[in-house]
Design an enzyme around this catalytic site. Structure first.
Site, PDB file in Angstrom:
ATOM      1  N   GLY A 224      34.617  29.845 -12.716  1.00 12.96           N
ATOM      2  CA  GLY A 224      34.222  31.220 -12.848  1.00 12.96           C
ATOM      3  C   GLY A 224      34.452  31.907 -14.140  1.00 12.96           C
TER       4      GLY A 224
ATOM      5  N   GLU B 135      37.900  24.404 -12.796  1.00 14.88           N
ATOM      6  CA  GLU B 135      36.642  23.853 -12.453  1.00 14.88           C
ATOM      7  C   GLU B 135      35.462  24.975 -12.937  1.00 14.88           C
ATOM      8  OE1 GLU B 135      36.911  24.488  -8.431  1.00 14.88           O
ATOM      9  OE2 GLU B 135      38.323  22.761  -8.082  1.00 14.88           O
TER      10      GLU B 135
ATOM     11  N   GLY C  50      32.050  25.599 -14.523  1.00 16.45           N
ATOM     12  CA  GLY C  50      30.541  25.301 -14.736  1.00 16.45           C
ATOM     13  C   GLY C  50      29.862  25.854 -15.858  1.00 16.45           C
TER      14      GLY C  50
ATOM     15  N   CYS D 199       3.421  32.235  -5.815  1.00 14.51           N
ATOM     16  CA  CYS D 199       2.739  33.608  -4.906  1.00 14.51           C
ATOM     17  C   CYS D 199       3.651  34.148  -4.257  1.00 14.51           C
ATOM     18  CB  CYS D 199       1.744  32.682  -3.782  1.00 14.51           C
ATOM     19  SG  CYS D 199       2.867  31.651  -2.836  1.00 14.51           S
TER      20      CYS D 199
ATOM     21  N   TYR E 238      23.097  26.330 -13.481  1.00 14.85           N
ATOM     22  CA  TYR E 238      22.374  26.922 -11.903  1.00 14.85           C
ATOM     23  C   TYR E 238      20.782  27.075 -12.549  1.00 14.85           C
ATOM     24  CZ  TYR E 238      27.300  27.594 -11.137  1.00 14.85           C
ATOM     25  OH  TYR E 238      28.547  27.259 -10.978  1.00 14.85           O
TER      26      TYR E 238
HETATM   27  N1  LLP Z   1      34.471  25.682  -8.124  1.00 10.54           N
HETATM   28  C1  LLP Z   1      34.208  26.311  -7.163  1.00 10.54           C
HETATM   29  C2  LLP Z   1      34.919  25.804  -5.700  1.00 10.54           C
HETATM   30  C3  LLP Z   1      32.917  26.876  -6.734  1.00 10.54           C
HETATM   31  O1  LLP Z   1      32.393  27.393  -5.710  1.00 10.54           O
HETATM   32  C4  LLP Z   1      32.251  26.924  -8.297  1.00 10.54           C
HETATM   33  C5  LLP Z   1      30.844  27.902  -8.338  1.00 10.54           C
HETATM   34  C6  LLP Z   1      32.911  26.362  -9.131  1.00 10.54           C
HETATM   35  C7  LLP Z   1      33.986  25.787  -9.406  1.00 10.54           C
HETATM   36  C8  LLP Z   1      31.839  26.769 -10.771  1.00 10.54           C
HETATM   37  O2  LLP Z   1      31.881  28.014 -11.154  1.00 10.54           O
HETATM   38  P1  LLP Z   1      31.469  28.669 -12.544  1.00 10.54           P
HETATM   39  O3  LLP Z   1      32.483  28.003 -13.390  1.00 10.54           O
HETATM   40  O4  LLP Z   1      29.987  27.782 -12.766  1.00 10.54           O
HETATM   41  O5  LLP Z   1      31.374  30.025 -12.470  1.00 10.54           O
HETATM   42  N2  LLP Z   1      24.061  29.924  -8.232  1.00 10.54           N
HETATM   43  C9  LLP Z   1      25.197  31.110  -9.026  1.00 10.54           C
HETATM   44  C10 LLP Z   1      26.461  30.431  -9.190  1.00 10.54           C
HETATM   45  C11 LLP Z   1      27.073  29.774  -7.792  1.00 10.54           C
HETATM   46  C12 LLP Z   1      28.495  29.614  -7.959  1.00 10.54           C
HETATM   47  C13 LLP Z   1      29.077  28.853  -6.867  1.00 10.54           C
HETATM   48  N3  LLP Z   1      30.434  28.323  -7.075  1.00 10.54           N
HETATM   49  C14 LLP Z   1      24.423  31.471 -10.161  1.00 10.54           C
HETATM   50  O6  LLP Z   1      23.227  30.939 -10.599  1.00 10.54           O
HETATM   51  O7  LLP Z   1      25.052  32.516 -10.804  1.00 10.54           O
END
Ligand code: LLP
Length: 403
Positions: A226, A260, A262, A328, A357
């Site tokens: 997050g 975690e 991303g 489209c 993403y």
């Molecule tokens: N851990 C869990 C349990 C998650 O659900 C997620 C993301 C992460 C880690 C990684 O989150 P990050 O560090 O990347 O924020 N498609 C959306 C984002 C969806 C995130 C879903 N879960 C976007 O393009 O903004």
């Protein structure tokens, strides 16, 4: 990203994703160092960018993986992530996915409901195994982010409340087929405020204290992902303040901290390259039509997400334009009212912050091949996924074509 855009797109074509591997490494090291000497494991959230070479790059640095499908678990294993650094989350795991995860002997399954726990127990019993588990706790904290990527409130589908979690841990402790070793929370994505994370960590740490008191040996404290990044003018959370907040929450306990990330690791490592096809005006409104589209990079269409768009090397008076693709749908845009100089056929536009993403949410809508992906490592570029072809796309239908 210091690179020669022209050579890049001439070599690999457009639309194209390119990722700066050195940037990813820096981000990983910065976060890891913020954890100092404390026991920690960075489980890269594979969903952000699942390219095997990206995962391998992080695995080599010592990262684990956070996966949400058995497919992602396979990717992590194929990329060389240590099986004891892989966790499998998700609200809806199928029986066959649970079975496979147990067979692959990954670190743990992160459970999101009592019903799921019973399935995991039954499957582990059939396999005469003991499943290592963590439970995803929903601390009911507002993460103050986009509602689509907010996950830590009771109104969201994720995790279980504290009382349910406690009941589940007590049940799991008694089961010969469940071994509760971790606790998990993840309140949302693109977080720019530390407060909600801190508060959640404290709530969940108190839960762990109460579990330790009744002899349930939780060893992994997973704070989810997050961490927000800069797309435009956001102020991201300071890494050191983040880790200190976690250290404070778990004070006095001997736990391995897991997180975690991303987006934090890959978003600003990546850019999306697209070529201008045409310019046109409708009743004075300016449109720049490019060869990339929402099927390649969905975030602007889906979340109205901002991605900075740049026309490298182009000069002239900037006027507002909507940058749109050939799909489209009216929702097929990368940016609205973007200030851009006059553009011509074949000019390149760079859509920034596209490493997370981006490709993972791409589709074949309109029978468009998904883009190629390239790694930039030092002064070199390497193709890490070739552009799809028409043949790739129809492969699974061709032999089933009804005559
Ligand atoms: N851990 C869990 C349990 C998650 O659900 C997620 C993301 C992460 C880690 C990684 O989150 P990050 O560090 O990347 O924020 N498609 C959306 C984002 C969806 C995130 C879903 N879960 C976007 O393009 O903004």
């Amino acid at each position: 990203m210091a690179l020669d855009y022209k050579t890049l797109v001439e070599t690999y074509g457009t639309p194209l994703y390119a990722y700066d591997f050195d940037y990813i490494e820096n981000r990983y090291r910065t976060l890891k160092e913020a954890f100092g000497g404390k026991k920690s494991l960075i489980n890269y959230a594979v969903k952000a960018n699942s390219n095997l070479s990206v995962i391998r790059h992080l695995a080599k640095l010592g990262a684990g993986a956070d996966c949400v499908s058995i497919g992602e678990v396979y990717r992590a294993l194929d990329a060389g992530v240590d099986k004891y650094k892989i966790i499998f989350s998700g609200v809806g795991k199928r029986d066959d996915e649970i079975e496979e995860a147990l067979r692959k002997d990954i670190l743990m399954l992160n459970l999101e409901s009592e019903a799921e726990m019973k399935r995991v127990e039954a499957i582990a019993a059939d396999m005469q195994k003991e499943a290592r588990i963590s439970i995803r706790v929903n601390p009911n904290i507002d993460p103050k982010t986009h509602p689509y990527i907010s996950t830590g409130l009771h109104e969201n589908k994720f995790g279980v409340d504290i009382e349910t979690a406690k009941r589940m841990y007590i049940y799991a402790k008694k089961s010969p087929h469940l071994n509760p070793i971790g606790v998990h929370f993840h309140i949302g994505s693109q977080l720019t405020e530390l407060g909600p994370i801190k508060e959640s960590a404290q709530i969940v740490a108190d839960l762990v204290r109460s579990l330790h008191a009744i002899d349930i040996d939780i060893r992994f404290f997973d704070v989810g992902g997050g961490l927000g990044v800069v797309y435009k003018d956001e102020t991201p959370i300071d890494e050191r303040e983040y880790t200190v907040a976690i250290f404070e929450a778990i004070k006095g306990m001997d736990l391995t901290i897991m997180c975690e990330p991303g987006r934090y690791l890959v978003a600003n490592a990546g850019a999306f390259f697209t070529r201008v096809l045409y310019e046109k005006r409708n009743e004075g409104k300016r449109f720049v039509i490019v060869d990339g589209a929402m099927n390649d990079l969905l975030r602007p269409s889906l979340y109205n997400a901002y991605h900075r768009i740049e026309a490298p090397g182009k000069k002239g008076e900037e006027t507002p334009a909507d940058v749109v693709g050939p799909v489209c749908e009216s929702g097929d845009f990368f940016g609205k009212e973007v200030m851009l100089p006059p553009l011509e056929h074949n000019d390149i536009l760079v859509v920034h912050s596209a490493g997370a993403y981006g490709f993972t949410m791409a589709s074949n809508y309109n029978t468009r091949p998904r883009p190629a992906e390239v790694a930039i490592i030092g002064d070199e570029t390497r193709l890490i996924r070739r552009r799809e072809t028409y043949e790739d796309q129809i492969r699974l239908e061709k032999e089933y074509l009804i005559p």
